[in-house]
Design a protein around this motif. Structure first.
Motif, mmCIF file in Angstrom:
data_model
loop_
_atom_site.group_PDB
_atom_site.id
_atom_site.type_symbol
_atom_site.label_atom_id
_atom_site.label_comp_id
_atom_site.label_asym_id
_atom_site.label_seq_id
_atom_site.Cartn_x
_atom_site.Cartn_y
_atom_site.Cartn_z
ATOM 1 N N LEU A 60 0.805 -1.216 0.000
ATOM 2 C CA LEU A 60 0.000 0.000 0.000
ATOM 3 C C LEU A 60 0.840 1.269 0.000
ATOM 4 C CD1 LEU A 60 -2.848 -0.871 2.556
ATOM 5 C CD2 LEU A 60 -3.030 -0.746 0.075
ATOM 6 N N TYR A 61 1.905 1.271 0.816
ATOM 7 C CA TYR A 61 2.624 2.520 1.066
ATOM 8 C C TYR A 61 4.047 2.539 0.530
ATOM 9 C CZ TYR A 61 -1.257 3.234 4.286
ATOM 10 O OH TYR A 61 -2.497 3.358 4.827
ATOM 11 N N ASP A 62 4.603 1.385 0.139
ATOM 12 C CA ASP A 62 5.970 1.305 -0.383
ATOM 13 C C ASP A 62 6.958 1.987 0.562
ATOM 14 O OD1 ASP A 62 8.015 0.630 -2.099
ATOM 15 O OD2 ASP A 62 7.747 2.385 -3.379
ATOM 16 N N SER A 63 6.903 1.590 1.833
ATOM 17 C CA SER A 63 7.732 2.224 2.854
ATOM 18 C C SER A 63 8.111 1.192 3.896
ATOM 19 C CB SER A 63 6.964 3.381 3.508
ATOM 20 O OG SER A 63 7.568 3.792 4.706
ATOM 21 N N LEU A 64 9.398 1.190 4.286
ATOM 22 C CA LEU A 64 9.855 0.253 5.311
ATOM 23 C C LEU A 64 9.198 0.512 6.666
ATOM 24 C CD1 LEU A 64 11.650 -2.081 6.210
ATOM 25 C CD2 LEU A 64 13.513 -0.433 6.536
ATOM 26 N N PRO A 65 9.097 1.791 7.151
ATOM 27 C CA PRO A 65 8.385 2.001 8.429
ATOM 28 C C PRO A 65 6.945 1.519 8.395
ATOM 29 C CG PRO A 65 9.654 3.953 7.867
ATOM 30 C CD PRO A 65 9.703 3.054 6.667
ATOM 31 N N ALA A 66 6.272 1.741 7.249
ATOM 32 C CA ALA A 66 4.892 1.265 7.121
ATOM 33 C C ALA A 66 4.839 -0.255 7.158
ATOM 34 C CB ALA A 66 4.275 1.783 5.826
ATOM 35 N N ALA A 67 5.816 -0.905 6.530
ATOM 36 C CA ALA A 67 5.852 -2.364 6.537
ATOM 37 C C ALA A 67 6.057 -2.905 7.946
ATOM 38 C CB ALA A 67 6.957 -2.858 5.612
ATOM 39 N N LEU A 68 6.969 -2.285 8.700
ATOM 40 C CA LEU A 68 7.207 -2.729 10.078
ATOM 41 C C LEU A 68 5.970 -2.500 10.940
ATOM 42 C CD1 LEU A 68 10.848 -1.393 10.576
ATOM 43 C CD2 LEU A 68 10.128 -3.746 10.129
ATOM 44 N N LEU A 69 5.305 -1.372 10.747
ATOM 45 C CA LEU A 69 4.086 -1.097 11.508
ATOM 46 C C LEU A 69 2.985 -2.083 11.129
ATOM 47 C CD1 LEU A 69 2.558 0.701 13.507
ATOM 48 C CD2 LEU A 69 1.997 2.217 11.582
ATOM 49 N N GLY A 70 2.859 -2.380 9.835
ATOM 50 C CA GLY A 70 1.861 -3.357 9.401
ATOM 51 C C GLY A 70 2.130 -4.729 9.974
ATOM 52 N N GLY A 71 3.413 -5.119 10.018
ATOM 53 C CA GLY A 71 3.750 -6.409 10.609
ATOM 54 C C GLY A 71 3.457 -6.463 12.088
ATOM 55 N N ALA A 72 3.772 -5.374 12.799
ATOM 56 C CA ALA A 72 3.477 -5.322 14.237
ATOM 57 C C ALA A 72 1.967 -5.393 14.476
ATOM 58 C CB ALA A 72 4.047 -4.041 14.841
ATOM 59 N N PHE A 73 1.201 -4.757 13.604
ATOM 60 C CA PHE A 73 -0.256 -4.781 13.744
ATOM 61 C C PHE A 73 -0.815 -6.193 13.583
ATOM 62 C CE2 PHE A 73 -4.231 -4.775 11.216
ATOM 63 C CZ PHE A 73 -5.108 -4.373 12.213
ATOM 64 N N THR A 74 -0.431 -6.879 12.508
ATOM 65 C CA THR A 74 -0.978 -8.220 12.306
ATOM 66 C C THR A 74 -0.488 -9.191 13.373
ATOM 67 O OG1 THR A 74 0.801 -8.605 10.690
ATOM 68 C CG2 THR A 74 -1.363 -7.995 9.830
ATOM 69 N N LEU A 75 0.743 -9.016 13.844
ATOM 70 C CA LEU A 75 1.253 -9.885 14.904
ATOM 71 C C LEU A 75 0.424 -9.701 16.182
ATOM 72 C CD1 LEU A 75 3.621 -11.875 15.549
ATOM 73 C CD2 LEU A 75 4.836 -9.898 16.479
ATOM 74 N N ALA A 76 0.145 -8.449 16.555
ATOM 75 C CA ALA A 76 -0.621 -8.172 17.772
ATOM 76 C C ALA A 76 -2.069 -8.637 17.640
ATOM 77 C CB ALA A 76 -0.574 -6.677 18.093
ATOM 78 N N ALA A 82 -2.548 -4.418 20.891
ATOM 79 C CA ALA A 82 -3.191 -4.421 19.577
ATOM 80 C C ALA A 82 -3.915 -3.109 19.283
ATOM 81 C CB ALA A 82 -4.177 -5.593 19.488
ATOM 82 N N ILE A 83 -4.595 -2.545 20.277
ATOM 83 C CA ILE A 83 -5.401 -1.347 20.013
ATOM 84 C C ILE A 83 -4.536 -0.145 19.649
ATOM 85 C CG2 ILE A 83 -7.012 0.298 21.034
ATOM 86 C CD1 ILE A 83 -8.298 -2.052 22.498
ATOM 87 N N PRO A 84 -3.480 0.202 20.424
ATOM 88 C CA PRO A 84 -2.648 1.339 19.998
ATOM 89 C C PRO A 84 -1.983 1.133 18.641
ATOM 90 C CG PRO A 84 -2.189 0.753 22.281
ATOM 91 C CD PRO A 84 -3.033 -0.333 21.718
ATOM 92 N N VAL A 85 -1.510 -0.090 18.393
ATOM 93 C CA VAL A 85 -0.875 -0.365 17.101
ATOM 94 C C VAL A 85 -1.910 -0.263 15.982
ATOM 95 C CG1 VAL A 85 0.349 -2.100 15.741
ATOM 96 C CG2 VAL A 85 0.922 -1.784 18.134
ATOM 97 N N ALA A 86 -3.136 -0.722 16.243
ATOM 98 C CA ALA A 86 -4.198 -0.622 15.237
ATOM 99 C C ALA A 86 -4.510 0.826 14.911
ATOM 100 C CB ALA A 86 -5.451 -1.346 15.730
ATOM 101 N N VAL A 87 -4.563 1.670 15.926
ATOM 102 C CA VAL A 87 -4.821 3.100 15.693
ATOM 103 C C VAL A 87 -3.728 3.689 14.803
ATOM 104 C CG1 VAL A 87 -4.974 5.362 16.790
ATOM 105 C CG2 VAL A 87 -6.130 3.390 17.819
ATOM 106 N N ALA A 88 -2.472 3.350 15.086
ATOM 107 C CA ALA A 88 -1.364 3.872 14.282
ATOM 108 C C ALA A 88 -1.382 3.317 12.863
ATOM 109 C CB ALA A 88 -0.040 3.544 14.965
ATOM 110 N N ALA A 89 -1.713 2.029 12.720
ATOM 111 C CA ALA A 89 -1.634 1.383 11.409
ATOM 112 C C ALA A 89 -2.833 1.701 10.520
ATOM 113 C CB ALA A 89 -1.516 -0.130 11.587
ATOM 114 N N LEU A 90 -4.026 1.819 11.118
ATOM 115 C CA LEU A 90 -5.237 1.954 10.315
ATOM 116 C C LEU A 90 -5.681 3.393 10.110
ATOM 117 C CD1 LEU A 90 -7.346 -1.020 11.761
ATOM 118 C CD2 LEU A 90 -5.928 -0.974 9.708
ATOM 119 N N SER A 91 -5.176 4.296 10.926
ATOM 120 C CA SER A 91 -5.608 5.697 10.780
ATOM 121 C C SER A 91 -5.238 6.261 9.416
ATOM 122 C CB SER A 91 -4.978 6.552 11.878
ATOM 123 O OG SER A 91 -5.441 6.161 13.150
#
Length: 305
Positions: free
Chosen positions: A133-149, A182-191
């Motif tokens: 979606l974002y072609d960005s390493l920080p976004a990828a790490l955040l997305g991975g943390a979100f799905t893991l949580a 999961a909730i804080p990471v979801a807010v950061a990842a999905l906002s």
């Protein structure tokens, strides 16, 4: 026909993430909620009859992408060749661990493989789709943390729903702890998506926390599953506009004849798959219990004469 097959592929990926999501969570959390070999068996037995069937959704989703949108398939799996390979390695290691742990004298290596083989795909799938979606390493790490949580929360709620005794109590506590991540990471990842499904996914995670606190495991599981469904919907709504940079759905799709043949095949086979998997979950719907230890018989002392 193009739009129809995009919806079918989104549906298949959604089914995979909902079902494998709690598989991954159980695999990661089994050592945390278990205190003995019997409790570890109890935890893993919740997914024992269904985990391999849940992986079929991934095979079907990838196969449908290959047939209906070959350019999209080629672009995704060539760009993310390494993480997808690691996902496959994780799934293989997890499968070996689940199949062998009851056949070896010391199952510790199997248990380690189950944990690693569950956590690795849970993280990498989020990283792949976020980078898509974002072609960005920080976004990828955040997305991975979100799905893991979220997988950890989803699996903890599933364990609380499917077990009894101490494992069920520990699973509730673990679910509450997982929701705190999961909730804080979801807010950061999905906002960043800003769509209605993304906002509803965050609300579903909050509802799951409240429901597990009230010991309503069934409704809590429905809420975590709903969060996964809504998140996947939000992601595919974005991918519909541009599945790959510089590539539209029409450009990525197969010809009309191929899509027509695929539609007939899907119309015939998909209902049977859904009915069979629904029947499997119905058969194994009961909670998993630890084996009761029979009471010891009192020793009878015969008086000597």
């Amino acid at each position: 026909m193009i739009e129809l097959w995009f919806v079918i592929i989104a549906f298949l990926w959604t089914g995979y993430f909902v079902l494998e999501g709690f598989d991954f969570g159980v695999g990661m959390l089994a050592p945390i909620v278990s205190r003995s070999a019997e409790e570890r068996r109890q935890s893993l037995e919740t997914i024992g009859p269904v985990w391999d069937g849940n992986e079929v959704w991934l095979i079907t989703a990838v196969g449908a992408m290959f047939a209906a949108f070959p350019a999209w398939y080629a672009g995704v799996f060539s760009t993310f060749y390494l993480p997808v390979t690691l996902v496959l390695v994780g799934l293989i290691v997890r499968g070996v661990g689940l199949e062998w742990r009851g056949k070896v004298a010391d199952p510790r290596w199997c248990d380690l493989g189950i944990v690693a083989g569950s956590a690795l795909p849970a993280f990498l799938w989020g990283a792949v789709f976020a980078d898509l979606l974002y072609d960005s390493l920080p976004a990828a790490l955040l997305g991975g943390a979100f799905t893991l949580a979220v997988c950890a929360l989803h699996g903890a709620v599933f364990l609380a729903l499917k077990t009894t005794g101490p494992v069920r109590r520990r699973a509730r506590v673990t679910a509450l702890a997982a929701s705190g991540a999961a909730i804080p990471v979801a807010v950061a990842a999905l906002s960043g998506l800003g769509s209605l499904p993304a906002l509803a996914a965050m609300a579903s995670l909050a509802a799951a926390t409240a429901l597990i606190w009230r010991r309503r495991e069934g409704w809590a599981f429905a809420a975590t599953a709903g969060a996964v469904v809504l998140t996947t919907l939000a992601v595919f709504m974005e991918l519909r506009l541009q599945p790959l940079p510089g590539l539209t759905l029409a450009e990525a799709a197969s010809g009309p004849y191929t899509l027509t043949i695929l539609s007939w095949i899907g119309l015939i086979t998909l209902p049977f798959v859904l009915v069979y998997q629904g029947w499997t979950y119905w058969v194994f719907r009961k909670r998993v219990r630890t084996e009761a230890t029979p009471p010891k018989k009192p020793v009878q002392v015969v008086p000597s004469r």
